[in-house]
Design a protein around this motif. Structure first.
Motif: not given
Length: 171
Positions: A75-84, A87-102
């Motif tokens: 489970e991740l608290l989403a942040y916008p990404l920079d050009s690389s 995650p820009k963690a000093n920005d406001s969150g963009n919601g949450r999502f779940i990364a499902v890995m095999r």
């Protein structure tokens, strides 16, 4: 020195300086395809069927890791990404999502609070809770992932900051 000559030198130096600073930033780790969704997780959560099977490159801060018999979920608290794609963690969150890995992922390799970027496809959503609040989590079937180190997060960032003056920070 004449005004024209100074103006010419400034116009010549400015693009060269910008190119030099851009060359220091790391390249994105995943190629964005034309089909990649630019919507944030909170937007996808509002209409998950609209984005079904779309590609995403999302990132954020790891909230928790759950390991199951045949897959793992982060489970991740989403942040916008920079050009690389960091995650820009000093920005406001963009919601949450779940990364499902095999398969099995070692939770110690994905420590709570770490920053992570994933590349994958949206594979639906799941109702859950954040604290006591109901929440809809978009699910991302991960093709590739990267947990960022502190060094990688600062690489390519200038220690020169502009404000009410010019200052150089030492790390």
């Amino acid at each position: 020195m004449s005004f024209r000559r100074t103006s010419f030198l400034v116009r010549l130096a400015a693009p060269a300086t910008l190119l030099l600073l851009a060359a220091c930033a790391p390249a994105p780790i995943y190629k964005n395809s034309a089909a990649a969704v630019t919507a944030a997780p909170f937007q996808v959560a509002q209409a998950p069927e609209k984005f079904s099977n779309s590609e995403v490159v999302w990132g954020g801060r790891i909230v928790q890791v759950k390991v199951f018999a045949d897959h793992s979920e982060i489970e991740l608290l989403a942040y916008p990404l920079d050009s690389s794609q960091r995650p820009k963690a000093n920005d406001s969150g963009n919601g949450r999502f779940i990364a499902v890995m095999r398969g099995y992922v070692e939770p110690l390799d994905y420590p709570t609070g770490s920053l992570m970027t994933v590349d994958g496809k949206l594979s639906g959503s799941r109702a859950g809770k954040v604290g006591e609040a109901d929440y809809v989590f978009p699910l991302v079937s991960v093709a590739q992932s990267h947990v960022w180190t502190a060094d990688e997060m600062t690489k390519g960032r200038s220690n020169i900051h502009f404000g009410l003056g010019l200052g150089v920070g030492i790390r």
